[in-house]
Write a protein that holds these residues in place. Structure first.
Motif, PDB file in Angstrom:
ATOM      1  N   GLN A 185       0.833  -1.192   0.000  1.00 46.06           N
ATOM      2  CA  GLN A 185       0.000   0.000   0.000  1.00 46.06           C
ATOM      3  C   GLN A 185       0.873   1.250   0.000  1.00 46.06           C
ATOM      4  N   VAL A 186       0.251   2.352  -0.402  1.00 42.87           N
ATOM      5  CA  VAL A 186       0.973   3.624  -0.464  1.00 42.87           C
ATOM      6  C   VAL A 186       1.117   4.189   0.947  1.00 42.87           C
ATOM      7  N   VAL A 187       2.360   4.535   1.295  1.00 43.39           N
ATOM      8  CA  VAL A 187       2.642   5.112   2.615  1.00 43.39           C
ATOM      9  C   VAL A 187       3.407   6.409   2.412  1.00 43.39           C
ATOM     10  N   GLU A 188       2.867   7.528   2.920  1.00 38.28           N
ATOM     11  CA  GLU A 188       3.526   8.831   2.839  1.00 38.28           C
ATOM     12  C   GLU A 188       3.954   9.247   4.242  1.00 38.28           C
ATOM     13  N   THR A 189       5.249   9.475   4.419  1.00 38.29           N
ATOM     14  CA  THR A 189       5.794   9.753   5.748  1.00 38.29           C
ATOM     15  C   THR A 189       6.621  11.032   5.715  1.00 38.29           C
TER      16      THR A 189
ATOM     17  N   LEU B 178      22.703   1.837  -4.049  1.00 42.42           N
ATOM     18  CA  LEU B 178      21.748   2.290  -5.063  1.00 42.42           C
ATOM     19  C   LEU B 178      20.374   2.454  -4.422  1.00 42.42           C
ATOM     20  N   TYR B 179      19.591   3.423  -4.903  1.00 41.06           N
ATOM     21  CA  TYR B 179      18.301   3.728  -4.315  1.00 41.06           C
ATOM     22  C   TYR B 179      17.185   3.680  -5.358  1.00 41.06           C
ATOM     23  N   ASN B 180      15.985   3.339  -4.876  1.00 40.79           N
ATOM     24  CA  ASN B 180      14.762   3.564  -5.669  1.00 40.79           C
ATOM     25  C   ASN B 180      13.722   4.279  -4.817  1.00 40.79           C
ATOM     26  N   GLU B 181      14.226   5.095  -3.887  1.00 37.76           N
ATOM     27  CA  GLU B 181      13.350   5.860  -3.001  1.00 37.76           C
ATOM     28  C   GLU B 181      12.742   7.040  -3.756  1.00 37.76           C
ATOM     29  N   LEU B 182      11.549   7.400  -3.338  1.00 40.95           N
ATOM     30  CA  LEU B 182      10.831   8.529  -3.937  1.00 40.95           C
ATOM     31  C   LEU B 182      10.556   9.567  -2.851  1.00 40.95           C
ATOM     32  N   TYR B 183      11.048  10.788  -3.076  1.00 42.34           N
ATOM     33  CA  TYR B 183      10.832  11.883  -2.134  1.00 42.34           C
ATOM     34  C   TYR B 183      10.122  13.029  -2.846  1.00 42.34           C
ATOM     35  N   ILE B 184       9.265  13.731  -2.099  1.00 46.53           N
ATOM     36  CA  ILE B 184       8.588  14.921  -2.619  1.00 46.53           C
ATOM     37  C   ILE B 184       8.913  16.093  -1.698  1.00 46.53           C
ATOM     38  N   TYR B 185       9.414  17.148  -2.302  1.00 50.73           N
ATOM     39  CA  TYR B 185       9.767  18.353  -1.542  1.00 50.73           C
ATOM     40  C   TYR B 185       8.730  19.440  -1.802  1.00 50.73           C
TER      41      TYR B 185
ATOM     42  N   ASP C 210       8.709  24.058   2.691  1.00 51.71           N
ATOM     43  CA  ASP C 210      10.094  23.649   2.945  1.00 51.71           C
ATOM     44  C   ASP C 210      10.132  22.344   3.743  1.00 51.71           C
ATOM     45  N   SER C 211       9.378  21.351   3.237  1.00 50.97           N
ATOM     46  CA  SER C 211       9.278  20.072   3.953  1.00 50.97           C
ATOM     47  C   SER C 211       9.429  18.916   2.969  1.00 50.97           C
ATOM     48  N   TRP C 212       9.935  17.790   3.509  1.00 47.74           N
ATOM     49  CA  TRP C 212      10.144  16.576   2.700  1.00 47.74           C
ATOM     50  C   TRP C 212       9.158  15.497   3.127  1.00 47.74           C
ATOM     51  N   THR C 213       8.725  14.701   2.150  1.00 47.27           N
ATOM     52  CA  THR C 213       7.861  13.549   2.405  1.00 47.27           C
ATOM     53  C   THR C 213       8.400  12.361   1.621  1.00 47.27           C
TER      54      THR C 213
END
Length: 493
Positions: free
Chosen positions: A52-56, A93-100, A105-108
């Protein structure tokens, strides 16, 4: 003379050594690629546990390079994906997805199921369709020690509105049906009832005397593991029939014809015979392994009778002999390409001839050719026909090929061009043959294949490169011999 022979022997030894080294390197490269594929599969197994989609909300991402940073097409956001980091001993190596969020001025950190494998140095582009999409292509994966590399060629899209990843394959097969109205010049999509063919390419369509449509064969691929596809040659047949009293309503039915069916193949050609039978010629049967693909090209002929729902092998009777014509006079032949049914069980089985063709680059290619045996019913033996002057001339027939062009006019089948493969080369044909479908005796060559028309630039380029390399190696060896000779002379003095 002796010195020259010594140089030549030394040169051959160097070539053998280089060939062995190249073979070892190639084998090692395959082994390393398999190791990396196993490591990527391991990471994919771990990622598959996300359902499932998890946004932290989170602190800024860890240090990295060769990631992608994309601007959201509608919101004040930046999207960061993938990347790599080297700590002096290990490559991560990464496959992480971040949204700024620019305003806050916050990261998720956004965890989405079925994400692309870990990668860096990929390409990313954003489009506004569907609430915003991020398209990801290719990239690189490295082993932890940084000594082995794997390069992707896959395509992914991130749907920003729904928070879903989707892998877009580089091939998509369809099984939809459209009809074009010749009066209104408009297309309409049909929605037939029943179960039709699975999505595929390369299938052939023909029309029955009753106005139904027959679909036969085709080709499709399925991904069996990462970057490995397995092809399927379909040999099934379907009938698309208009429903009685239902304007624009159609029904799919799978049919199973009897008789002598063609072997599974793709790249075959079809045309409609004068008696409304469908004839099929040639094609290729691919023998596919994990890292190789070898094709057996065919030149056999089959007829499908829709009224009887039956296949017939197109057996040729062979040319009539002149002496027989003079003694017996003209014999009236029954018309119609469905004569091949009259041969029945007494018809001789086709002969399989195996030939070896040597291409210009030295590649030896084995071609299996099916020769039609003369029909006993069409060629009765008698005492009047014996004699050495009645020996048959060599059989004239199209060579095995796929993707040829067929047309029927005045009861004659015309066959033009096509292709076959010889090693890594593709030979494209320009010959023209004709077959009288009423007599079914022999092919006539109207235009012979002209080898001078063939062009294969890749082979020419590689040969020139090879000559250049050999010349450079030869000069190097000569210079080494001269240098060693001068050194020996100085030491001896």
């Amino acid at each position: 003379m002796g010195k020259k022979g010594k140089k030549e022997k030394k040169g051959r030894g160097a070539e053998k050594t280089a060939a062995k080294m190249e073979k070892k390197v190639s084998k090692r490269s395959r082994k390393e690629e398999e190791d990396l594929e196993a490591l990527i599969a391991h990471f994919q197994t771990l990622d598959a546990k996300k359902t499932q989609v998890v946004e932290t909300p989170c602190p800024p991402p860890s240090p990295r390079l060769n990631a992608s940073l994309s601007a959201h097409p509608e919101k004040d956001e930046l999207i960061l994906f993938g990347g790599e980091y080297f700590n002096g001993q290990k490559t991560l190596l990464y496959n992480e997805l971040y949204i700024y969020n620019i305003r806050k001025d916050s990261w998720t950190r956004v965890e989405i199921p079925s994400a692309p494998p870990r990668r860096c140095a990929h390409q990313a582009v954003v489009v506004p369709q569907g609430g915003g999409q991020v398209w990801i292509f290719g990239g690189e994966f490295a082993s932890p020690d940084g000594e082995q590399f794997y390069h992707y060629k896959d395509l992914w899209v991130l749907h920003l509105a729904t928070r879903t990843w989707e892998q877009v394959r580089d091939y998509i097969y369809y099984n939809d049906v459209y009809a074009f109205n010749l009066d209104t010049f408009t297309w309409s999509k049909l929605s037939p009832s029943g179960t039709g063919p699975t999505p595929r390419s390369g299938c052939q369509m023909t029309v029955t005397p009753q106005g139904s449509i027959v679909i036969y064969g085709g080709y499709s691929k399925q991904r069996v593991k990462k970057d490995v596809d397995r092809g399927t040659q379909h040999a099934d047949m379907f009938l698309l029939k208009s429903e009685e009293g239902g304007e624009g309503r159609w029904t799919w039915t799978r049919i199973n014809p009897s008789g002598a069916k063609p072997s599974p193949r793709s790249g075959f050609s079809v045309a409609v015979a004068p008696n409304h039978q469908t004839l099929l010629f040639g094609g290729v049967c691919d023998e596919e392994e994990e890292e190789s693909l070898q094709g057996d090209f065919l030149n056999d002929l089959y007829f499908y009778d829709a009224a009887k729902n039956r296949w017939f092998a197109g057996q040729l009777k062979g040319p009539k002999l002149e002496k027989r014509k003079r003694r017996r006079g003209k014999k009236v032949e029954p018309e119609g390409a469905d004569k091949q049914e009259s041969g029945g069980a007494s018809t001789q089985a086709p002969l399989e001839v195996v030939r070896e063709v040597v291409a210009e680059d030295g590649t030896v290619v084995t071609i299996k050719q099916v020769l039609s045996a003369p029909s006993p019913a069409g060629r009765p033996q008698s005492d009047e026909e014996d004699g050495p002057d009645e020996a048959e001339s060599p059989t004239i027939e199209p060579s095995p090929r796929s993707n040829a062009m067929l047309a029927v006019k005045h009861g004659r089948l015309y066959l033009y061009g096509g292709m076959f493969e010889a090693g890594n080369r593709q030979v494209t044909l320009s010959d023209l043959y004709c077959l009288d479908l009423h007599k079914m005796e022999e092919w006539t060559a109207l235009v012979e294949m002209d080898p001078e028309t063939q062009e294969w630039l890749e082979e020419t380029d590689s040969e020139e490169d090879s000559d250049a390399v050999e010349g450079a190696e030869g000069r190097g060896e000569d210079e080494e011999d001269e240098d060693s000779g001068e050194d020996s002379g100085e030491e001896g003095g």
